[in-house]
Scaffold this motif. Structure first.
Motif, PDB file in Angstrom:
ATOM      1  N   LEU A 136       0.891  -1.134   0.079  1.00  0.00           N
ATOM      2  CA  LEU A 136      -0.088   0.143   0.128  1.00  0.00           C
ATOM      3  C   LEU A 136       0.816   1.156   0.093  1.00  0.00           C
ATOM      4  CD1 LEU A 136      -2.922  -1.051   2.520  1.00  0.00           C
ATOM      5  CD2 LEU A 136      -2.984  -0.737  -0.004  1.00  0.00           C
ATOM      6  N   LYS A 137       1.866   1.254   0.806  1.00  0.00           N
ATOM      7  CA  LYS A 137       2.847   2.330   0.744  1.00  0.00           C
ATOM      8  C   LYS A 137       3.598   2.682  -0.639  1.00  0.00           C
ATOM      9  CE  LYS A 137       4.171   2.622   5.685  1.00  0.00           C
ATOM     10  NZ  LYS A 137       5.351   2.716   6.648  1.00  0.00           N
ATOM     11  N   ALA A 138       3.537   1.508  -1.276  1.00  0.00           N
ATOM     12  CA  ALA A 138       4.409   1.753  -2.529  1.00  0.00           C
ATOM     13  C   ALA A 138       3.331   2.213  -3.820  1.00  0.00           C
ATOM     14  CB  ALA A 138       4.669   0.390  -2.997  1.00  0.00           C
ATOM     15  N   ARG A 139       2.002   1.928  -3.593  1.00  0.00           N
ATOM     16  CA  ARG A 139       0.941   2.444  -4.341  1.00  0.00           C
ATOM     17  C   ARG A 139       0.309   3.677  -4.079  1.00  0.00           C
ATOM     18  NH1 ARG A 139      -2.746  -1.026  -7.106  1.00  0.00           N
ATOM     19  NH2 ARG A 139      -3.804   0.428  -8.603  1.00  0.00           N
ATOM     20  N   VAL A 140       0.507   4.019  -2.750  1.00  0.00           N
ATOM     21  CA  VAL A 140      -0.660   5.428  -2.395  1.00  0.00           C
ATOM     22  C   VAL A 140       0.069   6.335  -1.674  1.00  0.00           C
ATOM     23  CG1 VAL A 140      -2.866   4.057  -2.984  1.00  0.00           C
ATOM     24  CG2 VAL A 140      -1.793   4.386  -0.611  1.00  0.00           C
ATOM     25  N   SER A 141       1.420   6.057  -1.375  1.00  0.00           N
ATOM     26  CA  SER A 141       1.991   6.876  -0.471  1.00  0.00           C
ATOM     27  C   SER A 141       2.008   8.421  -0.797  1.00  0.00           C
ATOM     28  CB  SER A 141       3.536   6.583  -0.077  1.00  0.00           C
ATOM     29  OG  SER A 141       4.246   6.286  -1.115  1.00  0.00           O
ATOM     30  N   HIS A 142       1.880   8.575  -2.103  1.00  0.00           N
ATOM     31  CA  HIS A 142       2.014   9.942  -2.925  1.00  0.00           C
ATOM     32  C   HIS A 142       0.687  10.697  -2.482  1.00  0.00           C
ATOM     33  CE1 HIS A 142       0.152   7.473  -5.594  1.00  0.00           C
ATOM     34  NE2 HIS A 142      -0.232   8.629  -6.506  1.00  0.00           N
ATOM     35  N   ARG A 143      -0.427   9.938  -2.264  1.00  0.00           N
ATOM     36  CA  ARG A 143      -1.741  10.367  -1.781  1.00  0.00           C
ATOM     37  C   ARG A 143      -2.089  10.398  -0.212  1.00  0.00           C
ATOM     38  NH1 ARG A 143      -5.653   7.628  -6.048  1.00  0.00           N
ATOM     39  NH2 ARG A 143      -7.034   9.535  -5.336  1.00  0.00           N
ATOM     40  N   ALA A 144      -1.620   9.412   0.322  1.00  0.00           N
ATOM     41  CA  ALA A 144      -2.021   9.328   1.938  1.00  0.00           C
ATOM     42  C   ALA A 144      -0.753   8.823   2.606  1.00  0.00           C
ATOM     43  CB  ALA A 144      -3.162   8.298   1.851  1.00  0.00           C
ATOM     44  N   THR A 145      -1.106   9.080   3.930  1.00  0.00           N
ATOM     45  CA  THR A 145      -0.068   8.391   4.900  1.00  0.00           C
ATOM     46  C   THR A 145      -0.777   7.100   5.208  1.00  0.00           C
ATOM     47  OG1 THR A 145       0.430  10.473   5.729  1.00  0.00           O
ATOM     48  CG2 THR A 145       0.802   8.593   7.166  1.00  0.00           C
ATOM     49  N   VAL A 146       0.138   6.011   5.307  1.00  0.00           N
ATOM     50  CA  VAL A 146      -0.347   4.588   5.742  1.00  0.00           C
ATOM     51  C   VAL A 146       0.272   4.041   6.963  1.00  0.00           C
ATOM     52  CG1 VAL A 146      -0.586   2.157   4.683  1.00  0.00           C
ATOM     53  CG2 VAL A 146      -0.473   4.304   3.036  1.00  0.00           C
ATOM     54  N   GLU A 147      -0.305   3.631   7.878  1.00  0.00           N
ATOM     55  CA  GLU A 147       0.183   3.332   9.002  1.00  0.00           C
ATOM     56  C   GLU A 147      -0.512   2.016   9.647  1.00  0.00           C
ATOM     57  OE1 GLU A 147      -0.242   6.692  12.103  1.00  0.00           O
ATOM     58  OE2 GLU A 147       1.283   8.150  10.686  1.00  0.00           O
ATOM     59  N   PRO A 148       0.129   1.208  10.265  1.00  0.00           N
ATOM     60  CA  PRO A 148      -0.334   0.161  11.226  1.00  0.00           C
ATOM     61  C   PRO A 148      -0.828   0.642  12.469  1.00  0.00           C
ATOM     62  CG  PRO A 148       2.085  -0.007  11.090  1.00  0.00           C
ATOM     63  CD  PRO A 148       1.577   1.260  10.457  1.00  0.00           C
ATOM     64  N   ILE A 149      -1.851   0.181  13.066  1.00  0.00           N
ATOM     65  CA  ILE A 149      -2.400   0.527  14.469  1.00  0.00           C
ATOM     66  C   ILE A 149      -2.604  -0.619  15.154  1.00  0.00           C
ATOM     67  CG2 ILE A 149      -4.545   0.988  13.511  1.00  0.00           C
ATOM     68  CD1 ILE A 149      -3.076   2.712  16.429  1.00  0.00           C
ATOM     69  N   PHE A 150      -2.177  -0.635  16.674  1.00  0.00           N
ATOM     70  CA  PHE A 150      -2.247  -1.651  17.348  1.00  0.00           C
ATOM     71  C   PHE A 150      -3.490  -0.908  18.579  1.00  0.00           C
ATOM     72  CE2 PHE A 150      -0.936  -4.177  21.226  1.00  0.00           C
ATOM     73  CZ  PHE A 150      -1.917  -5.275  21.285  1.00  0.00           C
ATOM     74  N   TRP A 151      -4.433  -0.957  18.412  1.00  0.00           N
ATOM     75  CA  TRP A 151      -5.476  -0.193  18.981  1.00  0.00           C
ATOM     76  C   TRP A 151      -5.562  -0.489  20.618  1.00  0.00           C
ATOM     77  CZ3 TRP A 151      -7.956   3.634  16.528  1.00  0.00           C
ATOM     78  CH2 TRP A 151      -8.077   3.549  15.057  1.00  0.00           C
ATOM     79  N   ALA A 152      -5.228  -1.567  20.895  1.00  0.00           N
ATOM     80  CA  ALA A 152      -5.211  -1.946  22.374  1.00  0.00           C
ATOM     81  C   ALA A 152      -3.913  -1.267  23.249  1.00  0.00           C
ATOM     82  CB  ALA A 152      -5.216  -3.413  22.660  1.00  0.00           C
ATOM     83  N   SER A 153      -3.123  -0.903  22.462  1.00  0.00           N
ATOM     84  CA  SER A 153      -2.217  -0.152  23.021  1.00  0.00           C
ATOM     85  C   SER A 153      -2.319   1.550  23.366  1.00  0.00           C
ATOM     86  CB  SER A 153      -0.644  -0.128  22.220  1.00  0.00           C
ATOM     87  OG  SER A 153      -0.642   0.745  20.956  1.00  0.00           O
ATOM     88  N   LYS A 154      -3.308   1.824  22.832  1.00  0.00           N
ATOM     89  CA  LYS A 154      -3.944   3.243  23.058  1.00  0.00           C
ATOM     90  C   LYS A 154      -4.948   3.451  24.227  1.00  0.00           C
ATOM     91  CE  LYS A 154      -1.485   4.562  19.368  1.00  0.00           C
ATOM     92  NZ  LYS A 154      -0.229   5.231  19.277  1.00  0.00           N
TER      93      LYS A 154
END
Length: 300
Positions: free
Chosen positions: A169-187
C-alpha cells in the motif's frame, strides 16, 4: 470485555430507549445490574471498566452504579437504616439487545447512533464534525508483533500477511495518503477516538474490536475482510461479511467488503470459519483503497 458489545449492546440501548420515550436528559444516571463487577476475571473487569469509563459519562452525565440489584443499591445508601423503597423522578427499565445478529433490531436507530457518537467525541474534547484535510489510512494490527515476519500474526480474525500489505500500500498510494499500522489496544480510549476521527480509510477485520470505528469522520471508508462461514449449503466455507447487520445502519461511513475468494487466502483452519485469518491479496486490496481515495476526492 468486548468494546463492541459494551458500546452497542449495553450502553447504547438504554440511551436509545430514553430518547425514544422522550425523557432523555444528559444528567441521567445508569444502573448496571450486570456491569463490570459481574465479570469473574480481573483482566476482563479491567477492560470493561476502561470501556465503560470512556463512554458512560459521555451519554449519562449523572454517572453510573454497578449494582447487583436495586436492593443492593438501597443497602449502600442506607447501610444502617431500613429503607425499603427507591424513588425516581423517571425510571426506564430495559436490557441489552443483540445488535449483531438481527438487522431489524437496528432499523430506525440511526439518529440516536449519530447523537451517541457526537456525545462521546465531545466528551473527550474532539469535534464531531471534523473534516480531515489529509488522507490517513490505518491497518489494524491484532497483536503488537503483527509486523514481525516470524510471528505471522496468529491472532483470530487477523490479516496474516500484514507486513507485505503495508509495504504494497505504501508503494501504491504513499503520494496520496499516509499509511500506518495501528495496534488499538496500546492506546487509551481517548487516543483511539482521536485517531479514528482523523482516519479516512481503515482496513480491518470484523468483530468487536472494530466497533470504535463508528467514530471515524463522515465519508470515511472502512474496508473489512470477510470471513469464511461454514453451513449445510457451503461446507467448505463461503465468504461472508461479519456484523453487516450493524454496519448497514452506520450511515455516515462507506463500508466496503474484501471477499475471501481463494482457498490460499485462508491462512488458518479453525472450527468456526468466522475466526480464520486471511492472507490478503495485496493487489486486490490496493484496488479497493485506490477506489476509496478516488471516491473521496473531487473530480479534476
Amino acid at each position: 470485555a468486548n468494546l463492541g458489545h459494551t458500546l452497542w449492546e449495553e450502553v447504547f440501548p438504554p440511551f436509545q430507549a430514553l430518547i425514544r420515550h422522550g425523557v432523555y436528559t444528559h444528567s441521567a444516571r445508569l444502573l448496571r445490574v450486570h456491569g463490570c463487577h459481574a465479570l469473574t476475571l480481573p483482566k476482563t473487569r479491567e477492560l470493561c471498566s476502561k470501556f465503560a469509563s470512556a463512554v458512560v459519562p459521555a451519554v449519562f452525565g449523572g454517572g453510573w452504579d454497578d449494582v447487583a440489584s436495586l436492593r443492593d443499591r438501597l443497602t449502600r445508601q442506607h447501610p444502617h437504616g431500613r429503607a425499603r423503597h427507591a424513588c425516581f423522578d423517571t425510571l426506564v427499565a430495559g436490557g441489552a439487545w443483540t445488535a449483531f445478529d438481527f438487522e431489524m433490531l437496528n432499523t430506525g436507530k440511526e439518529p440516536a447512533l449519530a447523537l451517541f457518537r457526537a456525545r462521546v467525541l465531545r466528551y473527550h474534547g474532539l469535534p464531531a464534525s471534523l473534516v480531515p484535510t489529509k488522507h490517513l489510512i490505518l491497518l489494524n494490527m491484532k497483536g503488537s508483533d503483527a509486523l514481525t515476519p516470524s510471528s505471522h500474526s496468529l491472532a483470530r480474525r487477523s490479516i496474516t500477511n500484514l507486513p507485505s500489505l503495508l509495504a504494497g500500500l505504501k508503494a501504491r498510494v504513499s503520494h496520496r495518503a499516509t499509511v500506518e499500522p495501528i495496534f488499538w489496544a496500546s492506546k487509551s480510549m481517548r487516543e483511539q477516538f482521536e485517531l479514528a476521527s482523523r482516519a479516512t480509510i481503515v482496513i480491518t477485520e470484523g468483530g468487536g474490536g472494530s466497533m470504535h470505528l463508528v467514530f471515524c469522520p463522515t465519508g470515511a471508508h472502512l474496508i473489512f475482510t470477510e470471513t469464511r462461514a461454514r453451513n449445510s449449503g457451503c461446507p467448505s466455507g463461503c465468504s461472508m461479511p461479519l456484523d453487516f447487520e450493524w454496519w448497514t445502519h452506520v450511515r455516515h461511513l462507506r463500508v466496503l467488503w474484501y471477499q475471501v475468494e481463494d482457498k490460499d487466502e485462508r491462512a488458518q483452519q479453525r472450527k468456526d470459519g468466522r475466526d480464520e485469518g486471511v492472507n490478503v491479496d495485496v493487489q486486490a486490496m490496493s484496488r479497493l483503497v485506490v477506489g476509496a481515495l478516488d471516491d473521496m476526492e473531487p473530480p479534476n
